[in-house]
Enzyme design. Structure first.
Site, mmCIF file in Angstrom:
data_model
loop_
_atom_site.group_PDB
_atom_site.id
_atom_site.type_symbol
_atom_site.label_atom_id
_atom_site.label_comp_id
_atom_site.label_asym_id
_atom_site.label_seq_id
_atom_site.Cartn_x
_atom_site.Cartn_y
_atom_site.Cartn_z
ATOM 1 N N LYS A 1 -27.376 58.212 -29.200
ATOM 2 C CA LYS A 1 -26.832 59.051 -30.279
ATOM 3 C C LYS A 1 -26.610 58.199 -31.535
ATOM 4 O O LYS A 1 -26.963 58.604 -32.645
ATOM 5 C CB LYS A 1 -25.513 59.705 -29.829
ATOM 6 C CG LYS A 1 -25.736 60.791 -28.788
ATOM 7 C CD LYS A 1 -24.462 61.258 -28.117
ATOM 8 C CE LYS A 1 -24.806 62.225 -26.979
ATOM 9 N NZ LYS A 1 -23.675 62.634 -26.157
ATOM 10 N N GLN A 20 -17.485 61.373 -25.800
ATOM 11 C CA GLN A 20 -18.441 61.374 -24.693
ATOM 12 C C GLN A 20 -17.739 61.729 -23.383
ATOM 13 O O GLN A 20 -16.754 61.102 -23.001
ATOM 14 C CB GLN A 20 -19.118 59.989 -24.591
ATOM 15 C CG GLN A 20 -20.217 59.906 -23.558
ATOM 16 C CD GLN A 20 -21.412 60.812 -23.864
ATOM 17 O OE1 GLN A 20 -21.876 60.901 -25.002
ATOM 18 N NE2 GLN A 20 -21.910 61.509 -22.843
ATOM 19 N N ASP A 40 -20.412 69.154 -30.931
ATOM 20 C CA ASP A 40 -20.906 69.441 -29.569
ATOM 21 C C ASP A 40 -20.827 70.938 -29.267
ATOM 22 O O ASP A 40 -21.460 71.416 -28.332
ATOM 23 C CB ASP A 40 -20.024 68.709 -28.540
ATOM 24 C CG ASP A 40 -20.718 67.479 -27.968
ATOM 25 O OD1 ASP A 40 -21.964 67.414 -28.055
ATOM 26 O OD2 ASP A 40 -20.022 66.607 -27.424
#
Ligand code: NAP
Length: 302
Positions: free
Chosen positions: A54, A98, A121
Site C-alpha cells: 500500500k 491494518q 477502507d
C-alpha cells in the site's frame, strides 16, 4: 468457448496511470497532494507485506504517505488517541488501520473511531449505511467490492438487467458487492441473489447467473458445469493450496487457487478473472482511488 481473461494487473495499471496524472494536475493547481496514513500494529508477516504494498503504491502515485508502525502492546486508548490525531490532521485524507488487530484491542471500536470522511477502507458503519443508500450518498465503497465492480465495467460486461449471483455473504465482500450491483444506475441495476452455506442447491442458482461472483474461500467450490455458458465469472477467492520454489528468486512461495475450478471453467465462461492476477491486484488500487476521492472532497471538487 474460451473465456476472455479479466486481468486485474492490466486494469490496475490503467487506473494507477489515471490517478498519477490527476495527482500531478491537482498538485500544480492547489499545491497539495492526497495524504494517506497506514497504521500497522505489530509485525504479522501478511499485514507487513500488505502495508508495504500500500505504501509503495501510494508513493508511486506521488501521494503523501505516512507509515505509522506501533508496538503490538500499544493500548486501545493510545491507538484511539492516535486515530483522533490523524482525524484532525488536514494533510491526511485517508486513514488505514491494518487488520487484524491484537486481541486486546476492540476492532469495532477502532473502526468507529476513524472519521467516516477519512475511512478510505469503507468499513465504518456510516459508510456502510451510505453504500446501502446508494447514488451520491456513497462516499467510500469498500475496496474489494469496488475492484469487482470496476473490473466488470471496464471489461464491457453489461450489468443492467443481468442476473448476478454472489457466493458468500461476508461484510467485506459478499454483502457490499451485492448491494452495489442492485443499485439503480450505471454499472449496476442488476437482479442480485446472494447464496451461502444455508442455500439449498447452490448449483442451480449459479447456473442462472450472467455474472457469477464467488467469494467463499473454498478452493474449487464452483464446478464448471455450474457456470452458465458465456457468463462473466469473478473469482475473489485466494486460497493457499501448497508451496513451490520460485524460478525467479529461488524462494519458497505459496501456490494460490481461487474458488472456481479455473481451467475447465474457461471452457464455459465468457469472461473470467484468474487467481492470482485477478481481483487481488485491484484492491489496493481502489484504496488509492478512495484516497483521491477524499482528497478532492477536501478541496471541494468532484
Ligand atoms: P468469509 O468471511 O470467510 O466469508 C465466506 C462466505 O462464503 C460466507 O458467507 C460463507 O457462508 C460462504 N461460504 C463458505 N463456504 C461455502 C459453501 N461451501 N457454500 C456456500 N457458501 C459458502 O470470507 P471473505 O472474507 O468474504 O473472503 C472470501 C474469499 O475471498 C477468501 O478466499 C479471501 O481470501 C478472498 N478475498 C480476496 C480479496 C482480494 O483479492 N483482494 C479480498 C477479500 C477476500 P456462511 O455465511 O453461511 O458461513
Amino acid at each position: 468457448m474460451t473465456a476472455r481473461l479479466i486481468k486485474g494487473t492490466e486494469i490496475r495499471e490503467e487506473i494507477l496511470a489515471e490517478l498519477r496524472a490527476e495527482t500531478e494536475e491537482l498538485k500544480a493547481k492547489y499545491g497539495r497532494v492526497p495524504g494517506l496514513v497506514t497504521i500497522l500494529i505489530g509485525e504479522n508477516p501478511a499485514s507487513v507485506s500488505y502495508v508495504t504494498l500500500k505504501i509503495k503504491t501510494a508513493q508511486s502515485l506521488g501521494y503523501k504517505e505516512i507509515q505509522d508502525n506501533r508496538d503490538p502492546d500499544i493500548s486501545e486508548a493510545e491507538l484511539l488517541d492516535l486515530i483522533d490525531r490523524y482525524n484532525k490532521d488536514d494533510s491526511i485524507n485517508g486513514i488505514l488501520v491494518q487488520l487484524p488487530l491484537p486481541k486486546h484491542i476492540d476492532e469495532a471500536k477502532v473502526i468507529n473511531a476513524i472519521d467516516p470522511d477519512k475511512d478510505v477502507d469503507g468499513f465504518h458503519p456510516v459508510n456502510i449505511g451510505r453504500l446501502m443508500l446508494g447514488g451520491d450518498e456513497v462516499k467510500f465503497p469498500p475496496c474489494t467490492p469496488a475492484a469487482i465492480q470496476e473490473m466488470i465495467i471496464r471489461s464491457g460486461v453489461e450489468t443492467s438487467g443481468a442476473e448476478v449471483v454472489v457466493v458468500g455473504r461476508s461484510n467485506i465482500v459478499g454483502k457490499p458487492i451485492a448491494n452495489m450491483l442492485l443499485q439503480k444506475g450505471a454499472g449496476a441495476n442488476a437482479t442480485v441473489t446472494i447464496v451461502h452455506t444455508g442455500t439449498k442447491d447452490l448449483a442451480s442458482h449459479c447456473l442462472r447467473a450472467d455474472i457469477l461472483i464467488v467469494a467463499a474461500g473454498v478452493p474449487g467450490l464452483v464446478k464448471p458445469e455450474w457456470i452458465k455458458p458465456g457468463a462473466c465469472v469473478i473469482d475473489v477467492g485466494v486460497n493457499r493450496i501448497g508451496e513451490k520454489v520460485s524460478s525467479k528468486t529461488g524462494k519458497t512461495i505459496a501456490v494460490l487457487s481461487g474458488d472456481v475450478d479455473f481451467e475447465p471453467a474457461c471452457e464455459r465462461a465468457g469472461w473470467i478473472t484468474p487467481v492470482p492476477g485477478g481481483v487481488g491486484p485491484m484492491t489496493i488500487t481502489m484504496l488509492m482511488k478512495n484516497t483521491m476521492k477524499s482528497f478532492k472532497s477536501s478541496l471541494g471538487i468532484k
